[in-house]
Each structure stands twice: as C-alpha cells, then as structure tokens.
Write a protein that holds these residues in place. Structure first.
Motif, PDB file in Angstrom:
ATOM      1  N   GLN A 453       0.933  -1.277   0.122  1.00  0.00           N
ATOM      2  CA  GLN A 453      -0.073  -0.024  -0.048  1.00  0.00           C
ATOM      3  C   GLN A 453       0.790   1.206   0.014  1.00  0.00           C
ATOM      4  O   GLN A 453       0.492   2.267  -0.727  1.00  0.00           O
ATOM      5  N   HIS A 454       1.946   1.220   0.621  1.00  0.00           N
ATOM      6  CA  HIS A 454       2.858   2.482   0.458  1.00  0.00           C
ATOM      7  C   HIS A 454       3.174   2.542  -0.640  1.00  0.00           C
ATOM      8  O   HIS A 454       3.382   4.021  -1.160  1.00  0.00           O
ATOM      9  N   ALA A 455       3.839   1.593  -1.158  1.00  0.00           N
ATOM     10  CA  ALA A 455       4.738   1.635  -2.763  1.00  0.00           C
ATOM     11  C   ALA A 455       3.654   2.182  -3.700  1.00  0.00           C
ATOM     12  O   ALA A 455       3.935   3.039  -4.603  1.00  0.00           O
ATOM     13  N   VAL A 456       2.546   1.601  -3.444  1.00  0.00           N
ATOM     14  CA  VAL A 456       1.163   2.216  -4.611  1.00  0.00           C
ATOM     15  C   VAL A 456       1.061   3.716  -4.487  1.00  0.00           C
ATOM     16  O   VAL A 456       0.955   4.071  -5.465  1.00  0.00           O
ATOM     17  N   HIS A 457       0.791   3.996  -3.234  1.00  0.00           N
ATOM     18  CA  HIS A 457       0.523   5.542  -3.160  1.00  0.00           C
ATOM     19  C   HIS A 457       1.818   6.544  -3.374  1.00  0.00           C
ATOM     20  O   HIS A 457       1.617   7.401  -3.789  1.00  0.00           O
ATOM     21  N   GLU A 458       2.893   5.857  -3.225  1.00  0.00           N
ATOM     22  CA  GLU A 458       4.168   6.510  -3.413  1.00  0.00           C
ATOM     23  C   GLU A 458       4.218   6.813  -5.006  1.00  0.00           C
ATOM     24  O   GLU A 458       4.507   7.929  -5.303  1.00  0.00           O
ATOM     25  N   ARG A 459       4.097   5.562  -5.600  1.00  0.00           N
ATOM     26  CA  ARG A 459       4.163   5.762  -7.081  1.00  0.00           C
ATOM     27  C   ARG A 459       3.044   6.648  -7.773  1.00  0.00           C
ATOM     28  O   ARG A 459       3.271   7.673  -8.411  1.00  0.00           O
ATOM     29  N   ILE A 460       1.958   6.763  -7.250  1.00  0.00           N
ATOM     30  CA  ILE A 460       0.959   7.729  -7.639  1.00  0.00           C
ATOM     31  C   ILE A 460       1.140   9.078  -7.295  1.00  0.00           C
ATOM     32  O   ILE A 460       1.026  10.015  -8.232  1.00  0.00           O
ATOM     33  N   LEU A 461       1.648   9.472  -6.146  1.00  0.00           N
ATOM     34  CA  LEU A 461       2.187  10.672  -5.568  1.00  0.00           C
ATOM     35  C   LEU A 461       3.219  11.222  -6.458  1.00  0.00           C
ATOM     36  O   LEU A 461       3.221  12.442  -6.706  1.00  0.00           O
ATOM     37  N   PHE A 462       4.061  10.550  -6.861  1.00  0.00           N
ATOM     38  CA  PHE A 462       5.616  10.922  -7.240  1.00  0.00           C
ATOM     39  C   PHE A 462       4.981  11.384  -8.733  1.00  0.00           C
ATOM     40  O   PHE A 462       5.648  12.289  -9.228  1.00  0.00           O
ATOM     41  N   ASP A 463       4.184  10.454  -9.404  1.00  0.00           N
ATOM     42  CA  ASP A 463       3.744  10.897 -10.915  1.00  0.00           C
ATOM     43  C   ASP A 463       3.135  12.125 -10.973  1.00  0.00           C
ATOM     44  O   ASP A 463       3.225  12.931 -11.601  1.00  0.00           O
ATOM     45  N   GLN A 464       2.243  12.366  -9.788  1.00  0.00           N
ATOM     46  CA  GLN A 464       1.246  13.623  -9.792  1.00  0.00           C
ATOM     47  C   GLN A 464       2.385  14.878  -9.380  1.00  0.00           C
ATOM     48  O   GLN A 464       2.333  16.019 -10.310  1.00  0.00           O
ATOM     49  N   PHE A 465       3.148  14.665  -8.297  1.00  0.00           N
ATOM     50  CA  PHE A 465       4.059  15.714  -8.129  1.00  0.00           C
ATOM     51  C   PHE A 465       5.045  15.897  -9.132  1.00  0.00           C
ATOM     52  O   PHE A 465       5.512  17.426  -9.489  1.00  0.00           O
ATOM     53  N   ARG A 559      13.845  15.527  -4.852  1.00  0.00           N
ATOM     54  CA  ARG A 559      12.988  16.198  -3.721  1.00  0.00           C
ATOM     55  C   ARG A 559      11.612  15.665  -4.014  1.00  0.00           C
ATOM     56  O   ARG A 559      11.037  15.455  -2.865  1.00  0.00           O
ATOM     57  N   THR A 560      11.158  15.336  -5.153  1.00  0.00           N
ATOM     58  CA  THR A 560       9.904  14.757  -5.384  1.00  0.00           C
ATOM     59  C   THR A 560       9.952  13.667  -4.833  1.00  0.00           C
ATOM     60  O   THR A 560       8.881  13.083  -4.142  1.00  0.00           O
ATOM     61  N   GLU A 561      10.876  12.518  -5.063  1.00  0.00           N
ATOM     62  CA  GLU A 561      10.791  11.341  -4.539  1.00  0.00           C
ATOM     63  C   GLU A 561      10.659  11.462  -3.068  1.00  0.00           C
ATOM     64  O   GLU A 561      10.076  10.712  -2.119  1.00  0.00           O
ATOM     65  N   TYR A 562      11.356  12.281  -2.233  1.00  0.00           N
ATOM     66  CA  TYR A 562      11.376  12.477  -0.644  1.00  0.00           C
ATOM     67  C   TYR A 562      10.065  12.955  -0.496  1.00  0.00           C
ATOM     68  O   TYR A 562       9.302  12.514   0.549  1.00  0.00           O
ATOM     69  N   ARG A 563       9.435  13.847  -1.267  1.00  0.00           N
ATOM     70  CA  ARG A 563       7.964  14.328  -0.821  1.00  0.00           C
ATOM     71  C   ARG A 563       6.765  13.423  -0.927  1.00  0.00           C
ATOM     72  O   ARG A 563       5.926  13.144  -0.035  1.00  0.00           O
ATOM     73  N   ALA A 564       7.134  12.504  -2.177  1.00  0.00           N
ATOM     74  CA  ALA A 564       6.089  11.629  -2.133  1.00  0.00           C
ATOM     75  C   ALA A 564       6.159  10.395  -1.047  1.00  0.00           C
ATOM     76  O   ALA A 564       5.268   9.902  -0.593  1.00  0.00           O
ATOM     77  N   CYS A 565       7.392  10.182  -0.940  1.00  0.00           N
ATOM     78  CA  CYS A 565       7.682   8.914   0.129  1.00  0.00           C
ATOM     79  C   CYS A 565       6.853   9.613   1.479  1.00  0.00           C
ATOM     80  O   CYS A 565       6.323   8.721   2.249  1.00  0.00           O
ATOM     81  N   ARG A 566       7.043  10.921   1.859  1.00  0.00           N
ATOM     82  CA  ARG A 566       6.797  11.471   3.178  1.00  0.00           C
ATOM     83  C   ARG A 566       5.106  11.605   3.295  1.00  0.00           C
ATOM     84  O   ARG A 566       4.663  11.369   4.365  1.00  0.00           O
ATOM     85  N   ALA A 567       4.720  11.644   1.981  1.00  0.00           N
ATOM     86  CA  ALA A 567       3.146  11.941   1.617  1.00  0.00           C
ATOM     87  C   ALA A 567       2.336  10.695   1.736  1.00  0.00           C
ATOM     88  O   ALA A 567       0.987  10.684   1.915  1.00  0.00           O
TER      89      ALA A 567
END
Length: 617
Positions: A453-465, A559-567
């Motif tokens: 679930q974390h990897a799924v959301h992280e991938r989605i957020l990274f592409d958006q950001f 920086r986007t990777e870091y932001r997506a991981c934290r969110a």
C-alpha cells in the motif's frame, strides 16, 4: 645522503613484477591475453591453491619459434609495437615479453611452445629469476606456460594475498570476463583438479551471460552507436537486480576494464528511469567499440583501466542506449529475452541512431578529457578507415554466431498473448481486503494481486508531483535573517564557483563586503526546513559526481521522491475500502506502475492458471 646508483637487473625485474603482478589473477590475465593474441581458439587454465601454488595455461595458438621464445621472456621485447605512435593504435592485448619477464622473475617458470611446422618444440625454464635454460620438447602446436610458487623470490608479497577461496574467485571472474568478450574461444578452468568453468566455443553473449548471472535475472538487449563509438550488450530489466556488483562487466575493444564513470552512469540511468533500491545493483555487460586513437589503454600497468579522449561521448551514448531499452521494457513481461543472438557493436556510419529519446536531446557539456596529442573528433569522424576494417574483422564471427543461434532464437519484442503485461495485471482491480494494514488484496479477470500500500500510493503521488514540478522553476523565498555559511574553505569555494547552479535550484547565496557568504533565500517548498540542514543538502548535491541528468532535473527528482515518500500512506495505516479502491484505480495510469520511485516492487501477482495448477485443476 647516499650516492645515486643504478639498480641491479634482479631488483629491476622484481619492481616490474610488482607493477604487473598484483595477485594470481593478474598472471592469468596476462597469460590468457598472450594466448588470444596468438590466435588461440581453446584456452585451458589449471590452478592450485587459488593460484598460489600453480598456474598452468595451455592454448592451441600459433606458438613461437626458438628465437621468439627466448626473446619473449626478455624485458621490453615485444612484437606489438615498433614506434611510440603505435601506443595510440594498439589492436592487440598486451606486451608478451613484458608480462612473461615479470612473471618469470618472481616464480618457478616454465614455457613450452612450438609452431605448426616445427620438428621440435622449445622449452624454457627459469627458477626464481635465475638463468634461463633452453631445452627441446615435443612439437605440440601452441604454448604451455607453468608458473609455480608465485612470489618465490619476494615472499613478503605472499602476506598480502587473500585466502585461497578469494584468490580463486578473482581468477574465475578474470576468465569469465574473457569468455564474455571472446565467444568464439573455448575456455576451461580447473581448480585443485576439478573443472569449475567450461564455456564452449561459438556461444552467443546472451547464452554465456545466462549461465553466469543469477537464474531469475531478466536481460534486455542494448545497442547504440554514435560517430565515435558503438556499444552493445545486455542489462537487467527494471526490478531484476542483484545484491552485489559481481555481475557487472565492461569491455573496450574486447578488453575487460573498469571505469567508474561508466558504472556510475549506468546506475544513475536506472535511478532516473525506473528507480533502484540502494542495496541492489543492476546486472549488465556492456561492450564498447571505439577508434583506438580515441582511447588510451596504457594508463594502468595491468591495462585494467582506460582513458577516453571524449568521455562525455561515452557517457551520453551509454545513457541513451540504456534509457531506450528500459523505457521500451516498461510495459512488457520477460519470460523470454528480446533476442538470444548477440552482435558486436555495429560500426557507426553517421549521427547517433538513438532518436525520439528525451535524454538524447539534452544539452551536453563540452569535453575536457581529450589529450593534446590525439586527433580531434572532427578528424576522426571524417575518416571511416577504422570502422571499415573493424567491421571486416568481425563480420564472419557475427554471421556464424547468428546462424548458430537462429534455431533457438525467439524474438519477443512484445510479450506472448498468454503472458499479461504489467498494465494488464493492474487494470480493473477490485479491492478485496487489507492485510495486516500493510498490503492490499485485489483481483481481476487474470487472478489475485497483493500490493504494497505504501509503494502504490508513493508511485501515484510521485507521478502527480513530478508532472507539476518538472515544468516549474523553483521559486526562492527570502529568509527573515540571512544564514551565515560557516564551512570549510573548500566548501565555501565550491559555493562561490557554483552560484549559477545554486540560483537555478532556488537558493540565493550572497557575499558580504567582508567576503563571508550568507544563505539569503531557499526554495519555497523547502522554507519550513532548517537553514543549516538545507545548506548540508545543497553542498551534498554540489559535491556529488555528475549524474545522467542535468543538475536541476536531478535535484527536482530527488526532492519529489522524498516528498512522495513522506506523503504516502504508511505501513500500519488503516484504509477504508473506498480509499483502497481509489489507489487501485489510479495505479494503472502511472508510468512505472510495477515499481515504486525507489525501484521496489509494487505488487505480486498470482494468476488463476497458477492457482489451478496448485489445486490440480
């Protein structure tokens, strides 16, 4: 102070041996190179005690006459060059005389050789750097070299050798590298009386690689060329990685070498495309063909390193080739390799064949690696003499290998119909339940899928950001109080010389009349962070080796990777069925839905076909 005097021949020989012979694997490398230069098609190596007790190499090459055999163990005697200019256009491997003289100076040495027309062979023996004895031997075409008790005359060197198993592994890797670069030659390795490696002649590069790399590795074909060089080989598919760098091979002109810039470029290309975890490493074998005038193979006594006259050309050629292969593989499955036929790099006939690749259109810095005595790029590009002769020398081999592999070659540029792609596996997923607040269990018409679930959301957020951020220039936000830069002189100087890059990243560094530097502004999206920690990140970024992308893009991506991981949602977070279904619906619309931005797998699929097999249905 003592008077200056000439060293004795014995001391000079031992010093030369120290430069060429580092460990038993160094001896194997030098002697096998001699065998290949002699036209051998079969090379057999015997070693005992990791090469410390015995190294014996037998080949079926052309052999040597008695006169050449005696000259071969004389220092500075070689058949490879006649003038200094020849050093810049070496087409062979080593200096047979230099290697044999160095090895014979520190061991119990024996050489037996004969040409095809000789009535008698020649046997040379030399014990511990002493006098050479010459006797006749049976006329077996080829050469046998036996090296017993390595470092016999310099026993202090023995304490620097590693355990028997370690030294053997170095020998195994050395011979494996030769096997990858010379598929027409048969190689055998015996250790303590047991055969441990056999590479039959006529195998393709892919066949030899699959016998060496971890069995679950999926390989992708890589091939590209530019005006000055060509590269071909195989790299592991996204997500198919190893836990060490042991399965990485680089060769230039069929010579195994190491080059930290190429290795770094390969990893950075994976990072900027599909991502890769810090503790994992891609599997790759890359072979370069380049005009001899544009590469220096003499920068290292053991010829294990090279210097490129145009290193940026090699860097970008590698980046373009890998980016093309990895991007093309994004939505494929890899039950079968794209091709089982390996070709040597095609001689370039014009501009780079890579087109439509975003990386290939990126601005490239001017080269600073050229040597003054070497010809310019324009002079080399204007002449096709090297490439025409290179092609003629390899056409016969490539044709034979292609015909041999034709019977079992199954091109699979697109996956077979019964093998679902990653996009198909992730489409129309229906949420079933959450497992331990860590994983999502879902299903579709293909089977069951378990998702992180974390990897799924992280991938989605990274592409958006990333879609939002990559097109925006960082906006600096002024600090209420300028932050003084109290750093080492070298770091202060680095900031001074990097002010344009610093400003491009969204920072402002001002210099006071006293010469002191102050951080006066930071990127708006980082304003909540401590100024000192931001300064640490900025300096780390500036001090890092160059990457496969421009500094601003690299900064934005990390920086986007870091932001997506934290969110993203974390392990242990409870999700409502609606929230989980929203994640499953959004995942197929991402670019790399089967991998998180760091390269970790997002899902594990279990097809109904596999379930039926488990239940004997």
């Amino acid at each position: 102070m003592r008077d200056i005097q000439l060293l004795s021949a014995e001391v000079r020989d031992q010093i030369a041996a120290g430069e060429v012979v580092e460990r038993p694997a160094s001896v194997v490398k030098e002697l096998v190179e001699n065998s290949l230069d002699a036209g051998a098609t079969k090379v057999t190596v015997w070693v005992e005690k990791g090469g410390k007790k015995l190294i014996k190499i037998v080949d079926n090459g052309h052999g040597m006459t008695p006169q050449n055999a005696q000259m071969a163990i004389t220092r500075h005697a070689t058949s490879k060059i006649t003038t200094a200019a020849d050093l810049f256009s070496l087409g062979s491997f080593g200096f047979r005389g230099e290697a044999l003289a160095a090895v014979a100076a520190v061991s119990d040495f024996r050489l037996e050789t004969a040409t095809a027309t000789a009535e008698s062979g020649t046997c040379l023996t030399r014990h511990g750097g002493g006098e050479v004895e010459v006797t006749p031997c049976p006329p077996v075409t080829g050469t046998l070299v036996s090296v017993r008790d390595l470092f016999l005359t310099v026993p202090a060197r023995l304490q620097y050798l590693k355990a028997e198993a370690t030294e053997y592994r170095h020998i195994l890797r050395t011979l494996t590298a030769f096997g990858l670069d010379h598929p027409t030659v048969e190689f055998r390795l015996h250790h303590n009386g047991k055969q441990t490696l056999h590479l039959p002649a006529g195998q393709t590069l892919h066949q030899r690689l699959t016998a060496i790399v971890p069995p679950d590795t999926t390989l992708l074909r890589v091939e590209a060329r530019s005006q000055l060089a060509a590269v071909s080989g195989w790299v592991s598919a996204p997500g198919s990685y190893a836990r060490s760098r042991r399965h990485q091979w680089l060769s230039v002109q069929q010579r195994a070498v190491t080059d930290t810039r190429v290795s770094y470029c390969v990893r950075q290309t994976y990072l900027k495309t599909c991502g890769i975890e810090k503790h994992l490493h891609p599997v790759w074998c890359l072979q370069y063909a380049i005009d001899p005038l544009m590469v220096d193979v003499n920068v290292h006594p053991r010829k294990t390193e090279v210097t490129f006259a145009e290193p940026e050309e090699i860097w970008h050629l590698t980046q373009d080739a890998l980016t093309t292969a990895l991007t093309a593989a994004r939505d494929q499955t890899f039950t079968s390799p794209p091709s089982t036929v390996a070709h040597w790099p095609t001689p370039p006939a014009g501009p780079s064949s890579i087109s439509g690749n975003p990386a290939s259109s990126a601005p490239r810095p001017a080269s600073t690696g050229g040597a003054p005595a070497r010809p310019s790029r324009r002079q080399v590009a204007a002449s096709h003499h090297f490439w025409s002769s290179f092609a003629a020398g390899h056409t016969a081999r490539d044709t034979a290998l292609s015909q041999q592999g034709a019977d079992h070659t199954t091109p699979t540029t697109h996956p077979p119909p019964h093998e679902p792609t990653a996009q198909g596996i992730l489409s129309d997923l229906q949420f079933i339940t959450q497992l331990e607040r860590k994983y999502l269990l879902a299903s579709n018409h293909l089977g069951l899928v378990v998702l992180d679930q974390h990897a799924v959301h992280e991938r989605i957020l990274f592409d958006q950001f990333w879609a939002e951020r990559r097109q925006q220039d960082p906006t600096p936000q002024s600090l209420l109080t300028p932050h003084p830069v109290h750093r080492a002189p070298s770091e202060v100087q680095l900031l001074r010389t990097s002010l344009p890059t610093v400003a491009q990243l969204g920072f402002t560094v001002a210099e006071a009349p006293t010469g002191a530097l102050h951080l006066t502004a930071v990127p708006t999206d980082m304003a909540q962070h401590d100024a000192e920690s931001l300064l640490d990140q900025l300096l780390d970024h500036l001090q890092a080796p160059p990457t496969a992308e421009d500094p601003l893009t690299h900064w934005r991506r990390t920086r986007t990777e870091y932001r997506a991981c934290r969110a993203a949602v974390k392990f242990g977070d409870a999700l409502t069925p609606a929230a989980a279904q929203n994640l499953l619906d959004a995942l197929p619309h991402t670019q790399w839905g089967h991998l998180c931005p760091h390269g970790r797998p997002v899902y594990h699929a279990l097809s109904y076909h596999q379930l039926n097999a488990q239940f004997h249905r």
